[in-house]
Scaffold this motif. Structure first.
Motif: not given
Length: 94
Positions: A16-18, A22-26
């Motif tokens: 999920l991190h990867v 790119s969408k700004g979700i950590d």
């Protein structure tokens, strides 16, 4: 079963991190070792690692500082040492 579930959560969190960084979700998986409390006191291994076991408050403060620093979080130095020991010591000895 417990260890397999934890490994799955760590791997899923990394995916999920990867996928979403790119969408700004950590997305970050917290990977504590033992923390003082009722659950840890039930494990004989917890006694072995007692000097490396932080309080829940100490762990929470360290974990909050690691938000945004990668997919897997082992923020507490004592836990990093404990994970290293658990990794290098043979299973039969643990």
């Amino acid at each position: 079963m417990y260890a397999a579930t934890k490994h799955y959560v760590a791997w899923f969190s990394k995916c999920l991190h990867v996928e979403y960084r790119s969408k700004g979700i950590d997305v970050q998986c917290q990977a504590p070792f033992f923390v003082t409390g009722a659950m840890a006191s039930g494990f004989s291994e917890a006694k072995l690692f007692a000097p490396l076991t932080p309080t829940p408050d100490d762990y929470a403060r360290a974990a909050a500082r690691w938000i945004g620093h990668g997919a897997l979080c082992v923020p507490n130095l004592r836990h990093q040492i404990a994970w290293f020991i658990a990794y290098v010591v043979p299973d039969w000895l643990l």
